[in-house]
Motif scaffolding. Structure first.
Motif, PDB file in Angstrom:
ATOM      1  N   LEU A   1       0.818  -1.213   0.000  1.00 54.72           N
ATOM      2  CA  LEU A   1       0.000   0.000   0.000  1.00 54.72           C
ATOM      3  C   LEU A   1       0.855   1.267   0.000  1.00 54.72           C
ATOM      4  CD1 LEU A   1      -2.838  -1.017   2.495  1.00 54.72           C
ATOM      5  CD2 LEU A   1      -2.884  -1.023  -0.003  1.00 54.72           C
ATOM      6  N   LEU A   2       2.006   1.222   0.692  1.00 50.68           N
ATOM      7  CA  LEU A   2       2.893   2.385   0.711  1.00 50.68           C
ATOM      8  C   LEU A   2       3.402   2.692  -0.688  1.00 50.68           C
ATOM      9  CD1 LEU A   2       4.544   4.553   2.171  1.00 50.68           C
ATOM     10  CD2 LEU A   2       6.295   2.806   2.606  1.00 50.68           C
ATOM     11  N   PHE A   3       3.818   1.655  -1.420  1.00 51.83           N
ATOM     12  CA  PHE A   3       4.331   1.863  -2.774  1.00 51.83           C
ATOM     13  C   PHE A   3       3.214   2.310  -3.716  1.00 51.83           C
ATOM     14  CE2 PHE A   3       7.149  -1.188  -0.731  1.00 51.83           C
ATOM     15  CZ  PHE A   3       8.395  -0.624  -0.985  1.00 51.83           C
ATOM     16  N   ILE A   4       2.004   1.791  -3.510  1.00 51.73           N
ATOM     17  CA  ILE A   4       0.870   2.235  -4.320  1.00 51.73           C
ATOM     18  C   ILE A   4       0.594   3.710  -4.069  1.00 51.73           C
ATOM     19  CG2 ILE A   4      -1.602   1.951  -4.682  1.00 51.73           C
ATOM     20  CD1 ILE A   4      -1.256  -1.011  -4.095  1.00 51.73           C
ATOM     21  N   ALA A   5       0.659   4.119  -2.804  1.00 51.57           N
ATOM     22  CA  ALA A   5       0.436   5.529  -2.471  1.00 51.57           C
ATOM     23  C   ALA A   5       1.513   6.412  -3.106  1.00 51.57           C
ATOM     24  CB  ALA A   5       0.431   5.708  -0.955  1.00 51.57           C
ATOM     25  N   ILE A   6       2.768   5.929  -3.098  1.00 49.79           N
ATOM     26  CA  ILE A   6       3.852   6.699  -3.722  1.00 49.79           C
ATOM     27  C   ILE A   6       3.615   6.838  -5.221  1.00 49.79           C
ATOM     28  CG2 ILE A   6       6.326   6.686  -4.265  1.00 49.79           C
ATOM     29  CD1 ILE A   6       6.797   5.377  -1.553  1.00 49.79           C
ATOM     30  N   CYS A   7       3.206   5.738  -5.868  1.00 46.23           N
ATOM     31  CA  CYS A   7       2.937   5.782  -7.313  1.00 46.23           C
ATOM     32  C   CYS A   7       1.805   6.751  -7.629  1.00 46.23           C
ATOM     33  CB  CYS A   7       2.592   4.380  -7.823  1.00 46.23           C
ATOM     34  SG  CYS A   7       3.972   3.226  -7.815  1.00 46.23           S
ATOM     35  N   ILE A   8       0.755   6.738  -6.829  1.00 47.06           N
ATOM     36  CA  ILE A   8      -0.367   7.653  -7.052  1.00 47.06           C
ATOM     37  C   ILE A   8       0.077   9.096  -6.885  1.00 47.06           C
ATOM     38  CG2 ILE A   8      -2.603   8.396  -6.164  1.00 47.06           C
ATOM     39  CD1 ILE A   8      -3.191   5.491  -5.474  1.00 47.06           C
ATOM     40  N   ALA A   9       0.894   9.357  -5.847  1.00 48.19           N
ATOM     41  CA  ALA A   9       1.390  10.710  -5.624  1.00 48.19           C
ATOM     42  C   ALA A   9       2.269  11.180  -6.776  1.00 48.19           C
ATOM     43  CB  ALA A   9       2.166  10.767  -4.308  1.00 48.19           C
ATOM     44  N   VAL A  10       3.120  10.276  -7.285  1.00 50.81           N
ATOM     45  CA  VAL A  10       3.983  10.631  -8.416  1.00 50.81           C
ATOM     46  C   VAL A  10       3.154  10.903  -9.660  1.00 50.81           C
ATOM     47  CG1 VAL A  10       5.756   9.737  -9.979  1.00 50.81           C
ATOM     48  CG2 VAL A  10       6.000   9.417  -7.518  1.00 50.81           C
ATOM     49  N   LEU A  11       2.112  10.094  -9.892  1.00 50.99           N
ATOM     50  CA  LEU A  11       1.234  10.307 -11.043  1.00 50.99           C
ATOM     51  C   LEU A  11       0.528  11.658 -10.957  1.00 50.99           C
ATOM     52  CD1 LEU A  11      -0.385   6.790 -11.601  1.00 50.99           C
ATOM     53  CD2 LEU A  11       1.230   7.977 -13.106  1.00 50.99           C
ATOM     54  N   ILE A  12       0.063  11.996  -9.760  1.00 48.64           N
ATOM     55  CA  ILE A  12      -0.590  13.299  -9.588  1.00 48.64           C
ATOM     56  C   ILE A  12       0.385  14.437  -9.850  1.00 48.64           C
ATOM     57  CG2 ILE A  12      -1.693  14.819  -7.897  1.00 48.64           C
ATOM     58  CD1 ILE A  12      -2.886  12.335  -6.593  1.00 48.64           C
ATOM     59  N   TYR A  13       1.602  14.283  -9.350  1.00 48.28           N
ATOM     60  CA  TYR A  13       2.618  15.325  -9.547  1.00 48.28           C
ATOM     61  C   TYR A  13       2.930  15.512 -11.036  1.00 48.28           C
ATOM     62  CZ  TYR A  13       7.216  17.547  -9.668  1.00 48.28           C
ATOM     63  OH  TYR A  13       8.273  18.377  -9.959  1.00 48.28           O
ATOM     64  N   PHE A  14       3.174  14.395 -11.740  1.00 51.76           N
ATOM     65  CA  PHE A  14       3.504  14.504 -13.164  1.00 51.76           C
ATOM     66  C   PHE A  14       2.305  14.948 -13.990  1.00 51.76           C
ATOM     67  CE2 PHE A  14       7.264  11.810 -12.230  1.00 51.76           C
ATOM     68  CZ  PHE A  14       8.213  12.573 -12.884  1.00 51.76           C
ATOM     69  N   THR A  15       1.089  14.601 -13.533  1.00 49.75           N
ATOM     70  CA  THR A  15      -0.096  15.073 -14.239  1.00 49.75           C
ATOM     71  C   THR A  15      -0.168  16.593 -14.221  1.00 49.75           C
ATOM     72  OG1 THR A  15      -1.292  13.043 -13.684  1.00 49.75           O
ATOM     73  CG2 THR A  15      -2.605  14.953 -14.331  1.00 49.75           C
ATOM     74  N   ILE A  16       0.234  17.178 -13.093  1.00 47.87           N
ATOM     75  CA  ILE A  16       0.199  18.637 -12.966  1.00 47.87           C
ATOM     76  C   ILE A  16       1.394  19.286 -13.655  1.00 47.87           C
ATOM     77  CG2 ILE A  16       0.247  20.556 -11.306  1.00 47.87           C
ATOM     78  CD1 ILE A  16      -1.200  18.712  -9.332  1.00 47.87           C
ATOM     79  N   ARG A  17       2.572  18.673 -13.489  1.00 44.96           N
ATOM     80  CA  ARG A  17       3.803  19.292 -13.993  1.00 44.96           C
ATOM     81  C   ARG A  17       4.125  18.895 -15.433  1.00 44.96           C
ATOM     82  NH1 ARG A  17       5.335  23.602 -11.804  1.00 44.96           N
ATOM     83  NH2 ARG A  17       7.451  23.171 -12.555  1.00 44.96           N
ATOM     84  N   GLN A  18       3.888  17.653 -15.785  1.00 47.86           N
ATOM     85  CA  GLN A  18       4.237  17.151 -17.114  1.00 47.86           C
ATOM     86  C   GLN A  18       3.065  16.351 -17.703  1.00 47.86           C
ATOM     87  OE1 GLN A  18       6.966  17.837 -18.736  1.00 47.86           O
ATOM     88  NE2 GLN A  18       8.080  18.870 -17.090  1.00 47.86           N
ATOM     89  N   PRO A  19       1.997  17.019 -18.097  1.00 45.24           N
ATOM     90  CA  PRO A  19       0.821  16.300 -18.607  1.00 45.24           C
ATOM     91  C   PRO A  19       1.097  15.528 -19.893  1.00 45.24           C
ATOM     92  CG  PRO A  19       0.614  18.662 -18.961  1.00 45.24           C
ATOM     93  CD  PRO A  19       1.797  18.466 -18.066  1.00 45.24           C
ATOM     94  N   PHE A  20       2.023  16.037 -20.715  1.00 38.75           N
ATOM     95  CA  PHE A  20       2.324  15.329 -21.967  1.00 38.75           C
ATOM     96  C   PHE A  20       2.975  13.976 -21.669  1.00 38.75           C
ATOM     97  CE2 PHE A  20       5.101  14.467 -25.646  1.00 38.75           C
ATOM     98  CZ  PHE A  20       4.126  14.392 -26.622  1.00 38.75           C
ATOM     99  N   PHE A  21       3.812  13.916 -20.656  1.00 37.36           N
ATOM    100  CA  PHE A  21       4.431  12.647 -20.250  1.00 37.36           C
ATOM    101  C   PHE A  21       3.370  11.662 -19.777  1.00 37.36           C
ATOM    102  CE2 PHE A  21       5.929  10.165 -16.569  1.00 37.36           C
ATOM    103  CZ  PHE A  21       6.851   9.339 -17.201  1.00 37.36           C
ATOM    104  N   ILE A  22       2.379  12.155 -19.019  1.00 38.08           N
ATOM    105  CA  ILE A  22       1.325  11.282 -18.508  1.00 38.08           C
ATOM    106  C   ILE A  22       0.471  10.734 -19.645  1.00 38.08           C
ATOM    107  CG2 ILE A  22      -0.802  11.267 -17.150  1.00 38.08           C
ATOM    108  CD1 ILE A  22       1.704  11.043 -15.489  1.00 38.08           C
ATOM    109  N   THR A  23       0.152  11.573 -20.619  1.00 37.46           N
ATOM    110  CA  THR A  23      -0.650  11.095 -21.745  1.00 37.46           C
ATOM    111  C   THR A  23       0.106  10.051 -22.560  1.00 37.46           C
ATOM    112  OG1 THR A  23       0.120  12.993 -23.044  1.00 37.46           O
ATOM    113  CG2 THR A  23      -1.997  13.210 -21.933  1.00 37.46           C
ATOM    114  N   THR A  24       1.408  10.263 -22.751  1.00 39.06           N
ATOM    115  CA  THR A  24       2.222   9.267 -23.458  1.00 39.06           C
ATOM    116  C   THR A  24       2.281   7.964 -22.677  1.00 39.06           C
ATOM    117  OG1 THR A  24       3.575  11.046 -24.388  1.00 39.06           O
ATOM    118  CG2 THR A  24       4.464   8.827 -24.496  1.00 39.06           C
ATOM    119  N   LEU A  25       2.472   8.075 -21.359  1.00 40.06           N
ATOM    120  CA  LEU A  25       2.496   6.878 -20.511  1.00 40.06           C
ATOM    121  C   LEU A  25       1.155   6.158 -20.549  1.00 40.06           C
ATOM    122  CD1 LEU A  25       3.987   5.163 -18.376  1.00 40.06           C
ATOM    123  CD2 LEU A  25       3.111   6.724 -16.646  1.00 40.06           C
TER     124      LEU A  25
END
Length: 204
Positions: free
Chosen positions: A31-55
């Motif tokens: 669960l800790l690693f899942i929470a970290i992944c979700i937090a990283v996804l939220i961060y990149f969604t805000i900062r690098q949306p093009f990277f998230i769409t490609t991913l």
């Protein structure tokens, strides 16, 4: 009595949560690693949306291929014949061609904003003296993603039906299909928020 009811509801929710973790083979330590992944996804969604769409697009394609591979043995049992790599390739090409023929419905469903934005980036790069990329190639790539998504839904539905017929749990497969739909919706939402209708510029 109210305290007892609240205690029963809390216990029932905990049991349902533990059952969900067991179905998806998730340990409490994960669960800790899942929470970290979700937090990283939220961060990149805000900062690098093009990277998230490609991913998201890449994840959609790999998830589709994974479900197609899992559904191949089931299809082989139904048709009584061996399915080879070229058969799968033909199915992917056919689905892509179908999305190309039904161009307007395909674009109206999903990924249209991102496709338009990528075409505008390619045109801008060509106008600036960069390497020209044909808009038809970009359209073909997005139709390939749409075709893979259609095959994902078909393969996962077949696999879920087979699991249900054998008395196995089919709900995790439906959850994965829902995840694929969530990826598509998330890509469209991120594209709309940061690009608009394909006329803006990404943030970050």
């Amino acid at each position: 009595m109210t305290v007892y009811q609240n205690s029963c509801q809390s216990r029932r929710k905990k049991l349902l949560f533990n059952r969900w973790l067991t179905q998806h083979q998730i340990n409490l330590g994960d669960l800790l690693f899942i929470a970290i992944c979700i937090a990283v996804l939220i961060y990149f969604t805000i900062r690098q949306p093009f990277f998230i769409t490609t991913l998201g697009c890449s994840s959609l394609v790999f998830l589709s291929l994974w479900h197609i591979v899992r559904a191949i043995p089931i299809v082989e049992q139904y048709i009584g014949s061996k399915i080879r790599f070229w058969h799968v390739t033909t199915a992917i090409i056919t689905a892509t061609a179908l999305c190309s023929v039904l161009d307007s419905p395909a674009n109206a469903i999903f990924l249209s904003g991102l496709e338009v934005f990528m075409q505008q980036l390619a045109q801008g790069a060509a106008a600036a003296g960069g390497q020209p990329i044909s808009t038809e190639v970009i359209t073909l790539i997005f139709n390939l993603i749409r075709g893979a998504f259609l095959l994902l839904v078909a393969a996962a539905s077949l696999f879920a039906y087979n699991q249900a017929q054998q008395g196995n749990d089919w709900r995790p497969i439906v959850t994965q299909v829902a995840l694929a739909f969530s990826i598509v919706i998330a890509i469209d939402v991120v594209t709309f928020l940061f690009v608009g209708n394909g006329t803006g510029v990404t943030g970050g």
